[in-house]
Design an enzyme around this catalytic site. Sequence first.
Site, mmCIF file in Angstrom:
data_model
loop_
_atom_site.group_PDB
_atom_site.id
_atom_site.type_symbol
_atom_site.label_atom_id
_atom_site.label_comp_id
_atom_site.label_asym_id
_atom_site.label_seq_id
_atom_site.Cartn_x
_atom_site.Cartn_y
_atom_site.Cartn_z
ATOM 1 N N SER B 101 0.864 -1.176 0.000
ATOM 2 C CA SER B 101 0.000 0.000 0.000
ATOM 3 C C SER B 101 0.895 1.218 0.000
ATOM 4 O O SER B 101 1.988 1.199 0.532
ATOM 5 C CB SER B 101 -0.874 0.019 1.223
ATOM 6 O OG SER B 101 -0.856 -1.234 1.840
ATOM 7 N N CYS B 102 0.402 2.256 -0.611
ATOM 8 C CA CYS B 102 1.206 3.454 -0.755
ATOM 9 C C CYS B 102 1.121 4.275 0.500
ATOM 10 O O CYS B 102 0.239 5.109 0.633
ATOM 11 C CB CYS B 102 0.699 4.270 -1.910
ATOM 12 S SG CYS B 102 0.401 3.248 -3.302
ATOM 13 N N VAL B 103 1.989 4.017 1.415
ATOM 14 C CA VAL B 103 1.938 4.777 2.652
ATOM 15 C C VAL B 103 3.248 5.535 2.803
ATOM 16 O O VAL B 103 4.253 5.088 2.330
ATOM 17 C CB VAL B 103 1.689 3.851 3.843
ATOM 18 C CG1 VAL B 103 1.770 4.603 5.137
ATOM 19 C CG2 VAL B 103 0.328 3.214 3.701
#
Lengths: 412, 103
Positions: B101-103
């Site tokens: 996930s793009c965190v």
Amino acid sequence: MKKIVILGAGTAGTMMLNKLHNLLDKEEWELTIVDEYKTHYYQPGFLFIPFGIYKKQDVIKPKYDFFPPGTNAIFSKIDRVEGENNKVYLENGKVLNYDFLIIATGTQTRPEETPGLKDKLWYKDIFDFYTVEGAVALHKKFKDWEGGELVLCISEVPYKCPVAPLEFVFLAEAYFTKKGIRDKVNITYVTPMSGAFTKPVATKMLSELLEEKNIKIIPDFYLEKVDNENKKIISYDEREIPFDVLTIVPVNMGNDMVERSGLGDDMNFVRTDKFTLQSKDFENIFVLGDAANIPTSKAGSVAHFAGEILTENLLSAMEGRPMTAKFDGHANCYIETGYGKGALIDFNYDTEPLPGTFPLPGIGPFGLLKNTKINHYGKIMFRWIYWHMLLKGRELPIEANMTMAGKKKELI
Amino acid sequence: MKELNINGLKVQLDDEGYLTDSSQWNEDIAKAIAAEDGIELTDKHMEVLKYLRDVFNKGETLTIRKVGKSGIVNIKEFYKLFPKGPLKLASKFAGLQKPSSCV
């Protein structure tokens, strides 16, 4: 007269307005900004409201305060963008023409996407802290809460400010300890991700911190619905977690205007080139901040760094030169950990958060992936920087693209 | 690192069992990787895997919600086909990298 229109006057849009106001020849370019609302929220401050550290008045100011004199501001809902004809249709019936368009309409929380979430327990036992209303309601709840199961649940990725839910549980731990009822409060951190964070080095540091503070983590939990009768959250694979107070990070989606304009992905985030920050559909549309579907954090720091790249590319495009600036996905986030301490992470598309010092190699003063008092002061000072420098588009002493200087590479 | 030999074609898997070269992927490789996890792939599985590859190759981020809106399976069915971590498991069988996930 050529025209630039900015959609959205939040953190990203207001920054761009100020930057461009200072750079553009006003004889040649007309600049217009459109937003639905007149109030500017200092969103990083929402997190502090449930714990009585900030009050509502600490986080709101009129948007007008941050517009340069003579700004052409329109307050109206946006109906849609017609990219083929370079037009923006507003709900008040006005039509704006543009030569260049900047979309900065952000992301919004959508509790209604999850069955049972915005139901009879909403703002009684279920709260969000991504709206000022939710944060204030939660503060009232916490004031005389006597303890029980406090569950924080992230509904979906991506969501705004990826570290905020961690900060929330850290601050809650400190708050209930100070109140003397920590032994009566069980804190559980529920996430659809596989761990506290997505990248290994930061996950290790943050997991250890959660464990040290006796906060339970439940990973890989993908929320399907909320059972209001039995006060439980239920995942798609039918796992159940009971709660007394549920703090929720609702599903995040981009503005509906993006969908109506046909510019977005299935979460209404604008399809954006992650390097040039142009819309993938139209060359004269740029996207800044949370509204873009670029694979980095939805956070103000990203909007700030990307804003510098976008400005460079926009100026090139305006003069018909090739665009040379490339965004690297740079994000820089303070993580409040309670008891007057904080951690800091600095990363981009390719480099995960690593330990080290920031911004000066070997000196700091801030410690990356370290839990220190000075990092906390950084966060507290940031509110002043935000109101007085960031929104006004002033230069900050940090490079737009990430640097490896000061980071410990051997841990990768 | 692990090596699988599928009909004479040698493919490399990383430490977590993900295909190192996504371009080598075919249905037989998918079946072999799934077999490592004790799952026998049906046509429905395969339909999901092809959808994931299409979305991924368009440069879009994969999410469980997106799969749920694909018209192929809903989220509950996705979990039934690929138990526990459906996106991770399905990405692995589809020869794609581990979703982050793009965190």
